[in-house]
Design a protein around this motif. Structure first.
Motif, PDB file in Angstrom:
ATOM      1  N   GLY A   1      31.647  40.054 -46.795  1.00 55.62           N
ATOM      2  CA  GLY A   1      31.328  38.635 -46.638  1.00 55.62           C
ATOM      3  C   GLY A   1      32.477  37.738 -47.037  1.00 55.62           C
ATOM      4  O   GLY A   1      32.741  36.722 -46.379  1.00 55.62           O
ATOM      5  N   ALA A   2      33.168  38.107 -48.112  1.00 55.80           N
ATOM      6  CA  ALA A   2      34.330  37.316 -48.540  1.00 55.80           C
ATOM      7  C   ALA A   2      35.447  37.386 -47.511  1.00 55.80           C
ATOM      8  O   ALA A   2      36.122  36.384 -47.234  1.00 55.80           O
ATOM      9  N   LEU A   3      35.647  38.553 -46.903  1.00 53.55           N
ATOM     10  CA  LEU A   3      36.663  38.705 -45.866  1.00 53.55           C
ATOM     11  C   LEU A   3      36.289  37.896 -44.620  1.00 53.55           C
ATOM     12  O   LEU A   3      37.145  37.268 -43.991  1.00 53.55           O
ATOM     13  N   GLU A   4      35.007  37.910 -44.271  1.00 57.03           N
ATOM     14  CA  GLU A   4      34.574  37.140 -43.109  1.00 57.03           C
ATOM     15  C   GLU A   4      34.747  35.641 -43.358  1.00 57.03           C
ATOM     16  O   GLU A   4      35.184  34.898 -42.475  1.00 57.03           O
ATOM     17  N   ASP A   5      34.401  35.207 -44.556  1.00 58.43           N
ATOM     18  CA  ASP A   5      34.580  33.786 -44.892  1.00 58.43           C
ATOM     19  C   ASP A   5      36.052  33.398 -44.831  1.00 58.43           C
ATOM     20  O   ASP A   5      36.402  32.314 -44.364  1.00 58.43           O
ATOM     21  N   ALA A   6      36.923  34.294 -45.308  1.00 55.00           N
ATOM     22  CA  ALA A   6      38.364  34.042 -45.245  1.00 55.00           C
ATOM     23  C   ALA A   6      38.833  33.973 -43.803  1.00 55.00           C
ATOM     24  O   ALA A   6      39.610  33.087 -43.417  1.00 55.00           O
ATOM     25  N   TYR A   7      38.349  34.904 -42.979  1.00 58.77           N
ATOM     26  CA  TYR A   7      38.727  34.910 -41.565  1.00 58.77           C
ATOM     27  C   TYR A   7      38.344  33.595 -40.887  1.00 58.77           C
ATOM     28  O   TYR A   7      39.144  32.997 -40.160  1.00 58.77           O
ATOM     29  N   ARG A   8      37.137  33.121 -41.129  1.00 62.07           N
ATOM     30  CA  ARG A   8      36.662  31.906 -40.461  1.00 62.07           C
ATOM     31  C   ARG A   8      37.318  30.651 -41.030  1.00 62.07           C
ATOM     32  O   ARG A   8      37.229  29.586 -40.421  1.00 62.07           O
ATOM     33  N   SER A   9      37.971  30.760 -42.179  1.00 58.20           N
ATOM     34  CA  SER A   9      38.671  29.620 -42.765  1.00 58.20           C
ATOM     35  C   SER A   9      40.102  29.496 -42.266  1.00 58.20           C
ATOM     36  O   SER A   9      40.747  28.473 -42.503  1.00 58.20           O
ATOM     37  N   LEU A  10      40.610  30.511 -41.584  1.00 49.98           N
ATOM     38  CA  LEU A  10      41.983  30.477 -41.100  1.00 49.98           C
ATOM     39  C   LEU A  10      42.112  29.541 -39.903  1.00 49.98           C
ATOM     40  O   LEU A  10      41.151  29.301 -39.170  1.00 49.98           O
ATOM     41  N   LYS A  11      43.321  29.021 -39.719  1.00 50.46           N
ATOM     42  CA  LYS A  11      43.592  28.149 -38.587  1.00 50.46           C
ATOM     43  C   LYS A  11      43.561  28.967 -37.303  1.00 50.46           C
ATOM     44  O   LYS A  11      44.303  29.937 -37.148  1.00 50.46           O
ATOM     45  N   ARG A  12      42.711  28.562 -36.378  1.00 52.39           N
ATOM     46  CA  ARG A  12      42.478  29.362 -35.180  1.00 52.39           C
ATOM     47  C   ARG A  12      43.654  29.352 -34.214  1.00 52.39           C
ATOM     48  O   ARG A  12      43.849  30.295 -33.456  1.00 52.39           O
ATOM     49  N   SER A  13      44.441  28.273 -34.233  1.00 48.20           N
ATOM     50  CA  SER A  13      45.555  28.153 -33.278  1.00 48.20           C
ATOM     51  C   SER A  13      46.884  28.638 -33.852  1.00 48.20           C
ATOM     52  O   SER A  13      47.923  28.452 -33.224  1.00 48.20           O
ATOM     53  N   ALA A  14      46.858  29.244 -35.044  1.00 47.99           N
ATOM     54  CA  ALA A  14      48.100  29.673 -35.687  1.00 47.99           C
ATOM     55  C   ALA A  14      48.790  30.768 -34.872  1.00 47.99           C
ATOM     56  O   ALA A  14      48.139  31.581 -34.198  1.00 47.99           O
ATOM     57  N   SER A  15      50.107  30.812 -34.964  1.00 45.45           N
ATOM     58  CA  SER A  15      50.879  31.834 -34.259  1.00 45.45           C
ATOM     59  C   SER A  15      50.590  33.210 -34.845  1.00 45.45           C
ATOM     60  O   SER A  15      50.414  33.353 -36.059  1.00 45.45           O
ATOM     61  N   PRO A  16      50.540  34.246 -34.012  1.00 43.41           N
ATOM     62  CA  PRO A  16      50.288  35.594 -34.526  1.00 43.41           C
ATOM     63  C   PRO A  16      51.505  36.150 -35.247  1.00 43.41           C
ATOM     64  O   PRO A  16      52.632  35.712 -35.039  1.00 43.41           O
ATOM     65  N   GLY A  17      51.272  37.126 -36.108  1.00 41.00           N
ATOM     66  CA  GLY A  17      52.348  37.786 -36.837  1.00 41.00           C
ATOM     67  C   GLY A  17      52.932  38.932 -36.040  1.00 41.00           C
ATOM     68  O   GLY A  17      52.862  38.953 -34.799  1.00 41.00           O
ATOM     69  N   VAL A  18      53.502  39.907 -36.750  1.00 41.81           N
ATOM     70  CA  VAL A  18      54.164  41.016 -36.056  1.00 41.81           C
ATOM     71  C   VAL A  18      53.184  41.882 -35.278  1.00 41.81           C
ATOM     72  O   VAL A  18      53.575  42.589 -34.339  1.00 41.81           O
ATOM     73  N   ASP A  19      51.902  41.831 -35.655  1.00 41.65           N
ATOM     74  CA  ASP A  19      50.909  42.629 -34.941  1.00 41.65           C
ATOM     75  C   ASP A  19      50.527  42.011 -33.603  1.00 41.65           C
ATOM     76  O   ASP A  19      49.929  42.669 -32.744  1.00 41.65           O
ATOM     77  N   GLY A  20      50.860  40.726 -33.417  1.00 45.98           N
ATOM     78  CA  GLY A  20      50.542  40.052 -32.161  1.00 45.98           C
ATOM     79  C   GLY A  20      49.086  39.703 -31.968  1.00 45.98           C
ATOM     80  O   GLY A  20      48.692  39.237 -30.895  1.00 45.98           O
ATOM     81  N   VAL A  21      48.256  39.914 -32.988  1.00 41.27           N
ATOM     82  CA  VAL A  21      46.815  39.681 -32.877  1.00 41.27           C
ATOM     83  C   VAL A  21      46.505  38.227 -33.195  1.00 41.27           C
ATOM     84  O   VAL A  21      46.880  37.721 -34.258  1.00 41.27           O
ATOM     85  N   THR A  22      45.794  37.553 -32.296  1.00 39.10           N
ATOM     86  CA  THR A  22      45.389  36.172 -32.522  1.00 39.10           C
ATOM     87  C   THR A  22      44.009  36.122 -33.169  1.00 39.10           C
ATOM     88  O   THR A  22      43.286  37.132 -33.230  1.00 39.10           O
ATOM     89  N   TRP A  23      43.654  34.939 -33.625  1.00 39.07           N
ATOM     90  CA  TRP A  23      42.340  34.746 -34.257  1.00 39.07           C
ATOM     91  C   TRP A  23      41.226  35.073 -33.264  1.00 39.07           C
ATOM     92  O   TRP A  23      40.242  35.732 -33.620  1.00 39.07           O
ATOM     93  N   GLU A  24      41.363  34.625 -32.018  1.00 38.07           N
ATOM     94  CA  GLU A  24      40.323  34.860 -31.018  1.00 38.07           C
ATOM     95  C   GLU A  24      40.180  36.346 -30.705  1.00 38.07           C
ATOM     96  O   GLU A  24      39.058  36.870 -30.584  1.00 38.07           O
TER      97      GLU A  24
END
Length: 441
Positions: free
Chosen positions: A30-53
């Motif tokens: 639940g804490a991880l999910e809350d953290a995920y939903r608090s992140l900026k959705r339009s942020a650039s992906p990191g080296v993994d290339g995975v976006t929020w969506e």
């Protein structure tokens, strides 16, 4: 999660020497999910290339797997992707973009650590803390200078703080409060994950990436032990006059009643920072005469007007109130930053000049409103009117490039109507600092 963090906070408040040995169990799914939903959705992906969506397509399964890896010791931090952000002075600032899963775990852990350290941090520390912001720090500077016996200002700048932060010292500082080896292991992973730029990995032996979710908290912990506690001790000495300090992350202002104290502090500060692998920028760190007596004292010596200092985007000047001639501090938007912002807006308008007027105006409204929300402080009327006028002119020039017909329709009469339709008026939005600071504190 909230009740667990509250228990941590209460324990930290009761016992300032407590070392917390069992913290990782608060990193739940639940804490991880809350953290995920608090992140900026339009942020650039990191080296993994995975976006929020993309991560959200199967988020529950992914977070359960992430939780298992974190608690099973199989989670491995990935290097930050290096990006470069232009600064107002023409240089570029390095930014580290973490992989999405690293952001999630970092945010969950930072919330746990914040519950501990928010009970320790000094009242004059304002940067990246819940319930505090840049305007709180600006208010504190204004009130401190106008209501205390401040005659001298040390405008300090630490050279490349986020790049110079010493890992070993940081971990020693963290261990004053954190004794959970699993949390400490995660921190070491993030510090040592390295940086990837143009596909090449490089090791990070010092520093913490600007842009990483955990970095602001780590920076505050580092400066809490290196600077804040030391300043409290330094100004508690019996032979020291009035001293004020306001710190926002690695940017801080120190005010003094006496010049001798200011010069001694600056010398002692350099020695103090050197012990922890930090240095003051020789060109950006200054001691200036600033305060209610600066104008008269400098006039008697024939030294000219008092110097100014910049803090959090504003230039601070000594002035007198028109009503009664008493001392005050005027804050105006830094000229370079205002010009750079207008230039960026003009470039964006030029690139999108073919879009419908309504679409351009709607975008520009949000940009201007955001700028005014920060800069529309008492005493800054001239700058905010200048900003709005220059933005309208940039819009006019962009529209005039569309065609000969469009050029004829961009007279100032028409542009003023467009500005009145789409842009918010340039007016002061903030109360005086002594009014707001008094309410908050």
């Amino acid at each position: 999660m909230v009740s667990g963090l509250e228990r941590i906070r209460q324990a930290s408040k009761r016992d300032k020497g407590m070392r917390f040995t069992n913290l990782l169990h608060h990193v739940t799914v639940g804490a991880l999910e809350d953290a995920y939903r608090s992140l900026k959705r339009s942020a650039s992906p990191g080296v993994d290339g995975v976006t929020w969506e993309e991560y959200g397509e199967d988020v529950v399964v992914r977070l359960i797997d992430l939780h298992d890896r974190v608690h099973g010791g199989r989670y491995r931090a990935q290097p930050s992707k290096r990006a470069w952000i232009p600064k107002a002075d023409g240089t570029k600032r390095p930014l580290g973009i973490a992989a999405l899963e690293d952001k999630i775990v970092q945010l969950a852990v930072s919330r746990i650590l914040s519950a501990i350290y928010e009970e320790d941090f000094a009242g004059f520390s304002y940067g990246f803390r819940p319930g505090r912001g840049q305007h709180d720090a600006l208010d504190a500077v204004w009130v401190g200078i106008t209501e205390r016996k401040v005659n001298w200002i040390v405008d300090a700048d630490i050279t490349g703080f986020f790049d110079a932060l010493d890992h070993e010292w940081l971990m020693k500082f963290m261990e004053h409060r954190v004794a959970d080896p699993r949390i400490l292991r995660l921190l070491r992973q993030w510090l040592r994950a390295g940086v990837s730029e143009s596909g090449e990995w490089s090791q990070t032996k010092v520093g913490t990436p600007q842009g990483a979710v955990i970095s602001p908290l780590l920076a505050n912990v580092y400066l809490h032990y290196v600077l804040d506690l030391w300043v409290k001790w330094w100004r508690s000495q019996s032979d020291v006059g009035d001293v004020i300090i306001v710190r926002y992350a690695d940017d801080f202002i120190v005010g003094f009643q006496r010049e001798t104290d200011a010069r001694r502090f600056l010398h002692d500060l350099q020695e103090r920072l050197a012990k922890f692998a930090l240095t003051l920028h020789p060109d950006k760190t200054r001691l200036i005469e600033f305060g209610r007596f600066a104008q008269s004292n400098r006039r008697e010596r024939g030294a000219g007007k008092p110097e100014t200092f910049n803090f959090l985007g504003f230039t601070h000047r000594c002035a007198k109130r028109r009503s009664d001639g008493s001392f005050t501090v005027i804050r105006t938007t830094m000229a370079k930053r205002l010009g750079a912002t207008v230039q960026r807006i003009g470039q964006a308008l030029k690139a999108n000049r073919s879009l419908p007027i309504v679409e351009q105006g709607t975008w520009l409204r949000s940009v201007v409103r955001g700028w005014l929300n920060y800069h529309a402080v008492p005493g800054n009327s001239m700058a905010i009117h200048q900003f709005r006028d220059r933005v309208v002119d940039a819009w006019r020039r962009a529209l005039s490039r569309r065609s000969q017909t469009a050029r004829a329709g961009t007279t100032w009469i028409i542009m003023r109507k467009l500005a009145d339709t789409f842009l918010p008026p340039a007016r002061i939005l903030h109360p005086y600092p002594n009014q707001r600071l008094g309410v908050i504190t």
